[in-house]
Write a protein that holds these residues in place. Structure first.
Motif, short mmCIF file in Angstrom:
data_model
loop_
_atom_site.label_atom_id
_atom_site.label_comp_id
_atom_site.label_asym_id
_atom_site.label_seq_id
_atom_site.Cartn_x
_atom_site.Cartn_y
_atom_site.Cartn_z
N PHE A 77 -2.10 27.43 -11.37
CA PHE A 77 -2.55 28.63 -12.15
C PHE A 77 -2.51 28.48 -13.51
N HIS A 78 -3.84 29.16 -14.18
CA HIS A 78 -3.96 29.25 -15.42
C HIS A 78 -4.32 30.92 -15.62
N PRO A 79 -3.47 31.67 -16.47
CA PRO A 79 -2.25 30.98 -17.11
C PRO A 79 -1.25 30.69 -16.01
N GLN A 80 -0.23 29.94 -16.48
CA GLN A 80 0.74 29.41 -15.67
C GLN A 80 1.88 30.40 -15.20
N LEU A 81 2.24 30.68 -14.20
CA LEU A 81 3.29 31.80 -13.82
C LEU A 81 4.25 32.11 -14.79
N ALA A 82 4.67 30.96 -15.42
CA ALA A 82 5.85 31.15 -16.42
C ALA A 82 5.30 31.94 -17.54
N ALA A 83 4.09 31.89 -17.90
CA ALA A 83 3.53 32.72 -18.99
C ALA A 83 3.51 34.24 -18.75
N LEU A 84 3.14 34.55 -17.34
CA LEU A 84 3.31 35.83 -16.97
C LEU A 84 4.52 36.37 -16.69
N SER A 104 4.29 31.06 -27.97
CA SER A 104 5.50 31.37 -27.39
C SER A 104 5.66 31.19 -25.94
N LEU A 105 4.40 31.84 -25.25
CA LEU A 105 4.31 31.74 -23.84
C LEU A 105 3.57 30.53 -23.37
N GLN A 106 3.11 29.67 -24.20
CA GLN A 106 2.34 28.44 -23.66
C GLN A 106 1.11 28.94 -22.97
N TYR A 107 0.64 30.07 -23.56
CA TYR A 107 -0.33 30.98 -22.70
C TYR A 107 -1.82 30.12 -22.46
N ILE A 108 -2.47 30.25 -21.38
CA ILE A 108 -3.74 29.51 -21.37
C ILE A 108 -4.73 30.72 -20.66
N GLY A 109 -5.59 30.94 -21.52
CA GLY A 109 -6.54 31.98 -21.13
C GLY A 109 -6.78 33.12 -22.05
N VAL A 110 -7.38 34.11 -21.74
CA VAL A 110 -7.52 35.30 -22.43
C VAL A 110 -6.51 36.26 -22.39
N CYS A 111 -6.03 36.87 -23.43
CA CYS A 111 -4.88 37.75 -23.53
C CYS A 111 -5.44 38.99 -24.29
N GLY A 112 -5.04 40.38 -23.80
CA GLY A 112 -5.42 41.43 -24.85
C GLY A 112 -4.11 42.02 -25.27
N ILE A 113 -4.18 42.52 -26.30
CA ILE A 113 -2.73 42.91 -27.08
C ILE A 113 -3.17 44.53 -27.58
N GLU A 114 -2.70 45.43 -27.22
CA GLU A 114 -2.72 46.89 -27.59
C GLU A 114 -1.77 47.14 -28.73
N LEU A 115 -2.21 47.78 -29.86
CA LEU A 115 -0.99 48.01 -30.81
C LEU A 115 -1.30 49.49 -31.15
N VAL A 146 -9.44 28.64 -19.22
CA VAL A 146 -8.77 28.03 -18.07
C VAL A 146 -9.44 26.86 -17.44
N CYS A 147 -10.66 26.61 -17.74
CA CYS A 147 -11.10 25.15 -17.11
C CYS A 147 -11.10 24.11 -18.10
N GLY A 148 -10.33 24.25 -18.95
CA GLY A 148 -10.04 23.09 -20.03
C GLY A 148 -11.39 22.59 -20.68
N LEU A 149 -12.16 23.76 -21.09
CA LEU A 149 -13.13 23.35 -21.85
C LEU A 149 -12.95 23.80 -23.52
N PRO A 150 -13.66 23.31 -24.39
CA PRO A 150 -13.32 23.57 -25.84
C PRO A 150 -13.70 25.21 -25.98
N LEU A 151 -12.68 26.01 -26.85
CA LEU A 151 -13.21 27.37 -26.93
C LEU A 151 -14.45 27.65 -27.89
N GLY A 152 -14.73 28.67 -27.62
CA GLY A 152 -16.03 29.23 -28.37
C GLY A 152 -15.94 30.08 -29.42
N ASN A 153 -16.87 30.58 -30.42
CA ASN A 153 -16.99 31.02 -31.69
C ASN A 153 -16.45 32.46 -31.30
N THR A 154 -15.63 33.24 -32.17
CA THR A 154 -15.52 34.46 -31.85
C THR A 154 -15.94 35.68 -32.64
#
Ligand code: ADP
Length: 378
Positions: free
Chosen positions: A89-96, A239-250, A290-298
């Motif tokens: 699982f990516h993100p791994q379940l421990a991160a969720l 801290s989460l060792q997160y893998i993937g995209v994550c949204g943060i609302e503030l 999640v597929c282990g590819l290099p990340l792209g420009n944001t």
């Protein structure tokens, strides 16, 4: 041989992965309740089951290399057995795990030293009055699990309303201070398998009746605030060792303070602008991560971009062709229509992004007004 990615959930967030999946040669297989769900039309294969049906996920896992999420309303305990048996699982379940319950999420953020509103979990054992005495009214009551688009979130003006809802509903609740924010902000961040982190520009979002109406990228905030938000994203994902995209609302307060409202462990509505306005969309970024590819420009291509959600305002089977055409005629606009077969009030049916040049950035409100006056009946 192409990578096969299983996605739990087949709504618009999975649907918007199509172009990136084609570009990267990733095959998508979705687990989603209904053949009418948006991503069924773009998936190579679909398994029709609820997102919390772990037996269906076990089948999904036999058909793909990695399983990811577009919806976090899963049964984590049942999925853990699959992870132990070797499902990736990516993100791994421990991160969720610390994120799925809103109260546990708040505790995790607070324990990391990140800024959150004052909060507590309601306990059936203690008198309601004494539990909330430090907060004052209004307070915000939130179902601890399965809330989305304001479902399960209530802004409570007084004690009578609070006790009525708590007594009538059997959910477990989080209660928190009402934050009189001046702006709502959001940020999309991604972390790769080997720990690389990329972050999109922070955006301003506007919610009406707790549903996102529009997003402006980038947010008009100070550089210090941007850096603070980026630091929050870095600390959290690391801290989460997160893998993937994550949204943060503030929230941004009148005193210029940043508080975290919510973490969405997936691609997020506030990042839809990236499909048209950035070199790498949040959807491509998620697949890359999640597929282990290099990340792209944001980076943003343009001075700014505005994204307006096209929300249902009636119960209907209409495809709104005429309004969509009028919207598409707006200069530098792209309409994304999710192909849902049924409109309902508040349902996200599509969105439109308009790219703006430097000299147009003062006209954002006019553009939002124009879009909403085409979309919503007068
Ligand atoms: P959901 O998970 O359903 O999206 P949120 O917790 O994000 O629920 O809340 C939805 C909206 O409600 C927020 O975008 C914000 O406008 C409002 N809201 C939530 N919590 C608070 C709060 N503590 N103070 C003020 N407004 C809030």
């Amino acid at each position: 041989m192409s990578m096969k990615l299983g996605i739990i959930g087949g709504g618009q967030l999975a649907w918007m992965m199509k172009d990136a999946a084609d570009k990267l040669g990733v095959e998508l297989i979705v687990q989603t309740p209904s053949p009418n769900d948006p991503a069924v039309s773009i998936a190579q294969h679909s398994i029709f089951a609820a997102v919390d049906d772990a037996a269906a996920t076990e089948i999904l896992a036999t058909k793909c290399d990695i399983v990811t999420f577009e919806n976090e309303f899963v049964n984590l305990a049942a999925l853990s057995l699959l992870e132990k048996q070797g499902v990736c699982f990516h993100p791994q379940l421990a991160a969720l795990a610390p994120l799925l319950d809103k109260y546990e999420q708040r505790c995790y953020l607070r324990d990391l030293g990140l800024p959150v509103p004052q909060f507590l979990a309601l306990s059936g054992e203690k008198k309601l009055e004494s539990q909330i005495e430090n907060l004052g009214f209004p307070v915000v009551l939130k179902a601890r699990r399965h809330g989305y688009d304001g479902q399960g979130t209530f802004i409570i003006p007084d004690f009578a309303t609070l006790s009525k809802i708590v007594n009538q509903t059997h959910s477990q609740f989080l209660v928190e201070e009402f934050v009189p924010f001046t702006k709502e902000l959001a940020i999309i961040a991604a972390r790769s398998v080997n720990g690389e982190i990329v972050i999109y520009p922070a955006v301003e979002t506007l919610q009406k009746e707790q549903v996102c109406r529009w997003v402006i990228a980038p947010a008009q905030i100070t550089q210090e605030q941007s850096l603070q938000i980026e630091a929050i994203a870095h600390k959290l994902l690391t801290s989460l060792q997160y893998i993937g995209v994550c949204g943060i609302e503030l929230f941004l307060t009148a005193q210029g303070k940043i508080l975290i409202n919510e973490i969405a462990p997936r691609t997020h509505n506030s990042g839809h602008f990236s499909l048209d306005a950035c070199e790498t969309s949040q959807f491509e970024q998620h697949l890359r991560a999640v597929c282990g590819l290099p990340l792209g420009n944001t980076r943003l291509y343009c001075a700014s971009a505005v994204m307006v959600n096209l929300l249902g305002y009636e119960n209907s089977h209409c495809d709104y062709q005429k309004q969509r055409q009028q919207l598409a005629n707006i200069p530098q606009a792209t309409v994304h229509w999710y192909g849902k077969t049924e409109a309902r009030p508040g349902r996200k049916l599509g969105h439109i992004t308009v790219l703006l040049d430097q000299d147009q950035t003062n006209g954002v409100e006019d553009i939002i007004h124009k879009i909403e006056s085409i979309w919503y009946p007068q």
